[in-house]
Design a protein around this motif. Structure first.
Motif, PDB file in Angstrom:
ATOM      1  N   PHE A  50       5.999   4.343 -36.299  1.00 35.64           N
ATOM      2  CA  PHE A  50       7.208   4.713 -37.022  1.00 35.64           C
ATOM      3  C   PHE A  50       8.303   3.664 -36.861  1.00 35.64           C
ATOM      4  O   PHE A  50       8.985   3.308 -37.836  1.00 35.64           O
ATOM      5  N   ALA A  51       8.498   3.169 -35.632  1.00 38.54           N
ATOM      6  CA  ALA A  51       9.590   2.225 -35.368  1.00 38.54           C
ATOM      7  C   ALA A  51       9.439   0.959 -36.201  1.00 38.54           C
ATOM      8  O   ALA A  51      10.396   0.478 -36.811  1.00 38.54           O
ATOM      9  N   ASP A  52       8.223   0.407 -36.237  1.00 40.10           N
ATOM     10  CA  ASP A  52       8.002  -0.822 -37.006  1.00 40.10           C
ATOM     11  C   ASP A  52       8.223  -0.581 -38.494  1.00 40.10           C
ATOM     12  O   ASP A  52       8.802  -1.414 -39.189  1.00 40.10           O
ATOM     13  N   GLY A  53       7.742   0.560 -38.979  1.00 34.72           N
ATOM     14  CA  GLY A  53       7.941   0.870 -40.386  1.00 34.72           C
ATOM     15  C   GLY A  53       9.405   1.064 -40.719  1.00 34.72           C
ATOM     16  O   GLY A  53       9.880   0.604 -41.761  1.00 34.72           O
ATOM     17  N   PHE A  54      10.140   1.713 -39.819  1.00 32.20           N
ATOM     18  CA  PHE A  54      11.550   1.952 -40.053  1.00 32.20           C
ATOM     19  C   PHE A  54      12.338   0.644 -40.079  1.00 32.20           C
ATOM     20  O   PHE A  54      13.249   0.458 -40.889  1.00 32.20           O
ATOM     21  N   LEU A  55      11.995  -0.269 -39.207  1.00 33.22           N
ATOM     22  CA  LEU A  55      12.749  -1.527 -39.106  1.00 33.22           C
ATOM     23  C   LEU A  55      12.406  -2.514 -40.212  1.00 33.22           C
ATOM     24  O   LEU A  55      13.193  -3.421 -40.495  1.00 33.22           O
ATOM     25  N   HIS A  56      11.260  -2.350 -40.842  1.00 31.95           N
ATOM     26  CA  HIS A  56      10.825  -3.322 -41.848  1.00 31.95           C
ATOM     27  C   HIS A  56      11.839  -3.497 -42.973  1.00 31.95           C
ATOM     28  O   HIS A  56      12.211  -4.628 -43.306  1.00 31.95           O
ATOM     29  N   PRO A  57      12.346  -2.431 -43.597  1.00 32.95           N
ATOM     30  CA  PRO A  57      13.355  -2.624 -44.652  1.00 32.95           C
ATOM     31  C   PRO A  57      14.692  -3.137 -44.110  1.00 32.95           C
ATOM     32  O   PRO A  57      15.423  -3.845 -44.804  1.00 32.95           O
ATOM     33  N   ALA A 149       5.077  -4.428 -51.044  1.00 31.28           N
ATOM     34  CA  ALA A 149       5.317  -5.377 -49.959  1.00 31.28           C
ATOM     35  C   ALA A 149       5.244  -4.683 -48.599  1.00 31.28           C
ATOM     36  O   ALA A 149       4.666  -5.214 -47.649  1.00 31.28           O
ATOM     37  N   HIS A 150       5.814  -3.489 -48.508  1.00 24.52           N
ATOM     38  CA  HIS A 150       5.739  -2.748 -47.244  1.00 24.52           C
ATOM     39  C   HIS A 150       4.293  -2.468 -46.867  1.00 24.52           C
ATOM     40  O   HIS A 150       3.899  -2.636 -45.712  1.00 24.52           O
ATOM     41  N   GLY A 151       3.494  -2.029 -47.838  1.00 21.60           N
ATOM     42  CA  GLY A 151       2.104  -1.710 -47.556  1.00 21.60           C
ATOM     43  C   GLY A 151       1.276  -2.937 -47.227  1.00 21.60           C
ATOM     44  O   GLY A 151       0.457  -2.916 -46.302  1.00 21.60           O
ATOM     45  N   ALA A 152       1.484  -4.012 -47.976  1.00 21.63           N
ATOM     46  CA  ALA A 152       0.703  -5.235 -47.759  1.00 21.63           C
ATOM     47  C   ALA A 152       1.033  -5.886 -46.423  1.00 21.63           C
ATOM     48  O   ALA A 152       0.175  -6.548 -45.814  1.00 21.63           O
ATOM     49  N   GLU A 153       2.287  -5.727 -45.965  1.00 20.91           N
ATOM     50  CA  GLU A 153       2.718  -6.360 -44.718  1.00 20.91           C
ATOM     51  C   GLU A 153       2.560  -5.439 -43.514  1.00 20.91           C
ATOM     52  O   GLU A 153       2.969  -5.797 -42.403  1.00 20.91           O
ATOM     53  N   MET A 154       1.968  -4.297 -43.710  1.00 20.19           N
ATOM     54  CA  MET A 154       1.743  -3.374 -42.597  1.00 20.19           C
ATOM     55  C   MET A 154       0.762  -4.001 -41.607  1.00 20.19           C
ATOM     56  O   MET A 154      -0.298  -4.485 -42.007  1.00 20.19           O
ATOM     57  N   PRO A 155       1.075  -4.035 -40.304  1.00 22.93           N
ATOM     58  CA  PRO A 155       0.147  -4.609 -39.317  1.00 22.93           C
ATOM     59  C   PRO A 155      -1.205  -3.918 -39.346  1.00 22.93           C
ATOM     60  O   PRO A 155      -1.299  -2.714 -39.601  1.00 22.93           O
ATOM     61  N   ALA A 156      -2.252  -4.684 -39.068  1.00 23.34           N
ATOM     62  CA  ALA A 156      -3.604  -4.134 -39.135  1.00 23.34           C
ATOM     63  C   ALA A 156      -3.795  -2.980 -38.159  1.00 23.34           C
ATOM     64  O   ALA A 156      -4.555  -2.052 -38.426  1.00 23.34           O
ATOM     65  N   LEU A 161       0.196   6.464 -41.545  1.00 21.73           N
ATOM     66  CA  LEU A 161       1.079   7.598 -41.766  1.00 21.73           C
ATOM     67  C   LEU A 161       2.425   7.400 -41.061  1.00 21.73           C
ATOM     68  O   LEU A 161       3.492   7.580 -41.657  1.00 21.73           O
ATOM     69  N   ALA A 162       2.375   7.003 -39.791  1.00 20.15           N
ATOM     70  CA  ALA A 162       3.613   6.823 -39.029  1.00 20.15           C
ATOM     71  C   ALA A 162       4.417   5.650 -39.563  1.00 20.15           C
ATOM     72  O   ALA A 162       5.644   5.734 -39.709  1.00 20.15           O
ATOM     73  N   TYR A 163       3.731   4.548 -39.863  1.00 16.62           N
ATOM     74  CA  TYR A 163       4.405   3.365 -40.388  1.00 16.62           C
ATOM     75  C   TYR A 163       5.043   3.679 -41.743  1.00 16.62           C
ATOM     76  O   TYR A 163       6.198   3.318 -42.015  1.00 16.62           O
ATOM     77  N   GLY A 164       4.291   4.371 -42.597  1.00 12.58           N
ATOM     78  CA  GLY A 164       4.805   4.730 -43.913  1.00 12.58           C
ATOM     79  C   GLY A 164       5.981   5.670 -43.819  1.00 12.58           C
ATOM     80  O   GLY A 164       6.975   5.519 -44.542  1.00 12.58           O
ATOM     81  N   LEU A 165       5.895   6.643 -42.921  1.00 11.74           N
ATOM     82  CA  LEU A 165       7.010   7.569 -42.732  1.00 11.74           C
ATOM     83  C   LEU A 165       8.252   6.811 -42.264  1.00 11.74           C
ATOM     84  O   LEU A 165       9.376   7.138 -42.654  1.00 11.74           O
ATOM     85  N   GLY A 166       8.044   5.764 -41.475  1.00  6.87           N
ATOM     86  CA  GLY A 166       9.156   4.971 -40.984  1.00  6.87           C
ATOM     87  C   GLY A 166       9.906   4.263 -42.090  1.00  6.87           C
ATOM     88  O   GLY A 166      11.135   4.377 -42.192  1.00  6.87           O
TER      89      GLY A 166
END
Length: 215
Positions: A50-57, A149-156, A161-166
């Motif tokens: 979640f944290a990484d996803g939240f900080l990405h934008p 871009a968010h989806g493509a840059e998501m770490p492997a 779910l958590a990253y996307g929710l972030g």
């Protein structure tokens, strides 16, 4: 007039100040949640979640400027657009994220993201007022490339779910911050004296996009 007739009690309209306070609170939550997310980045239980996803934008100036501009433009449009336009962005953002995460090809994503910053800034700066459906479609198209871009840059190793929710949570809060800015500048439902300041804010967003396009 009948002697015992009473005048009708006027209906109170919803005050822009009330909406502004709620949106400003959401803007504050962006800062608080970002700080909390930053504190958890690097911890094993939260890494690539979640944290990484939240900080990405928040750490991408293009995403940050575009999402604030969506909220600001929604506030200047007012009415149903206040919620419908940001909702269109978020809904198509999720679709784009799925496409990006699954590797579905989408051409010219980065130029489209840069263009979205410029266009959204100009929409505010030039006081462009579109009907609800075209406004939602336009913003939704921008949401597609940002989500991709968010989806493509998501770490492997990330939890999808958590990253996307972030990043969805960050997006919603950034939209709310933009709405709060629009309300604070006196721009809900109709053009007012404070509109000049909103146009300046839009011009600044467009300027960020131009710098990104040149860089």
């Amino acid at each position: 007039m009948l002697p015992h007739a009473r005048a009708a009690t006027p209906v109170r309209a919803v005050r822009p100040r009330t909406v502004g306070r709620a949106a400003t609170l959401a803007a504050g939550l962006v800062l608080v949640t970002a700080s909390a997310a930053s504190a958890h980045v690097g911890q094993a239980s939260h890494a690539h979640g979640f944290a990484d996803g939240f900080l990405h934008p928040l750490f991408g100036i293009d995403h940050l400027a575009a999402m604030l501009a969506v909220g600001l433009w929604s506030a200047t449009l007012g009415g149903a657009a206040l919620l419908a336009v940001p909702a269109a962005f978020v809904a198509v953002l999720v679709v784009g994220a799925v496409l990006g995460a699954t590797g579905v090809p989408l051409p010219a994503v980065e130029p489209a993201i840069t263009a979205s910053v410029i266009v959204l800034g100009l929409l505010v700066a030039l006081a462009v007022r579109l009907p609800l459906a075209p406004a939602a479609l336009l913003v939704g198209a921008f949401g597609l490339v940002h989500g991709y871009a968010h989806g493509a840059e998501m770490p492997a190793a990330a939890s999808p779910l958590a990253y996307g929710l972030g990043f969805v949570t960050a997006t919603v809060l950034l939209h709310a911050a933009g709405i709060g800015l629009g309300v604070a500048l006196g721009r809900i439902a109709e053009v007012r004296a404070g509109f000049g300041m909103a146009r300046v804010a839009g011009a600044c967003v467009a300027g960020v996009g131009l710098v990104l396009a040149i860089a």
